[in-house]
Structure formats: structure tokens, C-alpha cells
Design an enzyme around this catalytic site. Sequence first.
Site, PDB file in Angstrom:
ATOM      1  N   LYS A 250     -39.098 -29.595 -74.789  1.00  0.00           N
ATOM      2  CA  LYS A 250     -39.623 -30.940 -74.623  1.00  0.00           C
ATOM      3  C   LYS A 250     -38.669 -31.744 -73.752  1.00  0.00           C
ATOM      4  O   LYS A 250     -39.055 -32.477 -72.875  1.00  0.00           O
ATOM      5  CB  LYS A 250     -39.640 -31.585 -76.000  1.00  0.00           C
ATOM      6  CG  LYS A 250     -40.961 -32.197 -76.398  1.00  0.00           C
ATOM      7  CD  LYS A 250     -40.797 -33.056 -77.619  1.00  0.00           C
ATOM      8  CE  LYS A 250     -41.164 -32.331 -78.883  1.00  0.00           C
ATOM      9  NZ  LYS A 250     -41.472 -33.212 -80.012  1.00  0.00           N
TER      10      LYS A 250
HETATM   11  N1  GLU Z   1     -41.849 -32.642 -86.837  1.00  0.00           N
HETATM   12  C1  GLU Z   1     -41.625 -31.266 -86.537  1.00  0.00           C
HETATM   13  C2  GLU Z   1     -41.546 -31.070 -85.036  1.00  0.00           C
HETATM   14  O1  GLU Z   1     -42.079 -31.856 -84.293  1.00  0.00           O
HETATM   15  C3  GLU Z   1     -42.802 -30.470 -87.035  1.00  0.00           C
HETATM   16  C4  GLU Z   1     -42.467 -29.268 -87.763  1.00  0.00           C
HETATM   17  C5  GLU Z   1     -43.606 -28.885 -88.672  1.00  0.00           C
HETATM   18  O2  GLU Z   1     -44.708 -28.696 -88.190  1.00  0.00           O
HETATM   19  O3  GLU Z   1     -43.395 -28.799 -89.861  1.00  0.00           O
HETATM   20  O4  GLU Z   1     -40.943 -30.116 -84.608  1.00  0.00           O
END
Ligand code: GLU
Length: 475
Positions: A250
Amino acid sequence: MTEIRTRFAPSPTGFMHIGNLRTALYCYLYARHNNGKFILRIEDTDQQRQVENAVEVIYNTLLLSGLVHDEGPDVGGSYGPYVQSERKTIYAKYAQQLIEKGAAYYCFCGKERLDSLVDESGTRKYDKHCLHLSPQEISDNLASGIPYVIRQNVPLDGTTTFIDQVYGEITVENKELHDNVLMKSDGLPTYNFANVVDDHLMEISHVFRGMEYLSSTPNYNLLYNAFGWEIPQYVHLPHIMRDKSHKLSKRQGDANFEDFYNKGYLPEAILNYVALLGWNPKTEQEQFSLEELVQLFDIAGISKSSAIFDPVKLRWLNGLYIKEMDVDEFLTRALPFYRTVKTPVSIALLSTLLQSRIGAFTDIPEKIAFIDNYDNYDLALFENKDAKTTLDMARQTLPVVLNALRDLQQWTNEAIFSLYSTLTETLGIKKKQLLWIVRIALTGHASTPCGASEMCVLIGKKLSLKRLEETVERL
Ligand code: GLU
């Protein structure tokens, strides 16, 4: 059977790259395939890494790609709030429960002490120092306002085993696990805590996420056990790589949905391609609509090994979708790219010609450059090894073609093409040679979206004759 509930839980920390989109897509497909629910949860507890507009990017991506969620911050639902920063009190309450159960503890260690715990390999493993504080010490520290975190208390012995739907049975020695921070000093939970609390409270049945979370999953299971909660099914997804050794990232701004969309890629083509990055439909078929994917998707088809993101394959697939588009829809999407064209041409014919020849809408400017960009083109283009043409041949051919075209009454592709056939006989050259020479004279470009007869129709009789006259003069 309990309801299938999946969640897409992005952190608003940047663009949605292709890996995030794939997680969302698999969650969506699995939920729809099983008549379940697809939930959007915004994981914004890492306030420092947040990027402005990232939440809008998430909504936009889901909207444009047609991955419609059943519950989420914008549409509501009975398990809200769906934004983690709005759930602060919930996490605080459950962290207290863990402390009471001995599964978590306050830690008051400062940066200096924590830094001193880093070993030669650069790993910092907390040594449970604060686990041994007396209740009196803890309440004194709290009363004097010393900043603290709440840590998970992982057992020092034994093992933790779980089954991942993709990677199979995994067992780790508990002594390898860390006493992760669950609640930070700012009062917000870490992902390591919030994911467990939320997945339980939101009754998530299947957790789809990147395999980078596989190694922390034993920690999460210990938390589920401490609460006495049922552990969800885990579906960890293989990495998507930029090349053999680099993951898509990202932060590096790698392949993201919005960029492709803005470059004129079709959402259905992007989704189709992304679905196949790590999932095998076990057929030769490569083109799938979203409905077909819903029908076919299964966890058994998810691969353990990394997938490489191949922009060339995506372009190819996108080209197939473009070819199949409704003509009017194609025209609507292509029009913005025609705006700079000054020479009058038949837009309908241009679209027909381009529709089967582009991989993305952004190819259009280059493909139509010949329309305006004609003057003083390089005459060396007439010398072509493949077509076996020479400048001399062009000098002899073009005046004859010009005269014949002048006299031609019917200005259609068929009439012009059959005229060319007759002329090749008159001139004693091959058709391929004549077509090359005439096309260069009409366009001044080696690569064009159509041949020498369609080109005449596209730019019209007047302009065709004018360009041929100009070339004859220059030669
Ligand atoms: N918030 C986490 C991320 O964006 C997501 C991980 C999950 O899906 O549990 O990497």
C-alpha cells in the site's frame, strides 16, 4: 446451521491495493454463495498511520466494484458501531475482563526499558516484568497517572493448535508467542485485540485475511479461549506479489483499484482478474461475471502459494470485456478520449475500429494520434522489410492509387478494397505492399487501428485525397 457472516475490515491507511480488494471480494463471494452477510468494518485504531480520504477510497472502491455490503458504518446494522474508534468503551470493558481472568495485565514499562529488551536479532520480547507487580503497586501507578498499556498474558508452556481452512493444522509452542499489547496508552485497542472482540461481537463465522496474520492467530485463539468464546473459521489468503520477491504494498502505491479504474479499466474485468489471484476455479474458463464467481467460489480452491500480479494478463482480460461492451456504452466511455481530435472523422466508425483493439481506454490517444498528427511524417516509413516495400515503389504506386480513388463514386470499405485489389494487378505488386504504402500515405504512422480501405472511410474522401496528394508531392 448458523448464518455465514464475513467481514472486510480495512484500515484507512492508504489506497486499496489489489490485495485488499481480493480480501473484500472473497468475503463477498463466500457470503453471497452461502446466502450469508457481508460486513464492512473500518479498523481505524492506529491513528498515526491514518491517511486522509482513505475511508472515502474504501467506500468508492466497494461501490464501483459492486461489492455491496449488508452492514457497515454507512448502511448500519444490528452489530454497530462498525468503526472501531467508536467502540472504545467496548474494548475497555473486555480488557478489564481479561485482567480479572489473569489473561492480561497492566504494563507501565517505559521506552527505555522496552528498548533494553531487544536481542541481537533485533527482536523485542517482553519479559513479563509488570505481570509480577503487586495489586498495591498497580493501583499506586494508576493513581499517579503513569502511562500504561494492557498486555496479553500468554502461557509460558504448552502449545496452541488451530486449523486454517487454507493452510491446514498449525501448532505453535506458546513460549514462542509474545505478550502482545492489547490496549495502547492512548486508550485505543491494537488490531491484536480489537479483531477478536469485534469478530466475536459481530458474530463473524469466517475470517478472511492476508496470511501475514497467520502467525498471530494463536495469540487470538488464546484470547477467545480466555473469554470462553467460539473461535471463528480462519481463511488466510496467500500473498500477492509484485514480482518474485516483493509483496504488493500500500505504501509503495502498488497496483490499486482506483488507479486502474481511472486508467479506464472496467471494474468487472479487475474483479475477474483479482478473483483468480490465489483461487483456482478448476476450469479452463478465464472470464467470469460476478454472478458466476458467486456460484463457483469455494474455499477449497484457494491456493497456499503466492500469486504474482501480472498487469499484462489484466490488460488482456480487460480487452476481452471492452470487446464485449455494448456499442453505446463503449462510445460513452471512449468519448472523453476523443475530445482532443480536431480533424473531422466518423466517431461511430472510429469506435467500432477501436473497440476490438484496445486493452484499456487510455490506449486510445496513442491509437488515434494519426488523425491529427500527420504533417511531415518520416518518408522512411515506406521502406518496410516485412511488407517488402521501398520508396521507389511508393513513388510509382501512389499517383495511380490517387487517380483511381478520385474517380471512385462509391466511398465504402468494400468498393475501396476491391479497387485496391484491381490496382495490385495493374501495378504488378502484392496486395500487402500496396496496402502498406497507401496506409502510410494516409496516416503517416506505422501502427494504426485499421487498414488502408477502412482508413479512407474513416477520414473521408476529401481528406484521403488531400493526404495522398501531399505525399505524392513530397515523394
Ligand atoms: N485492518 C486489517 C488490515 O487492513 C485487516 C485485517 C483483517 O482482515 O483482519 O490489514
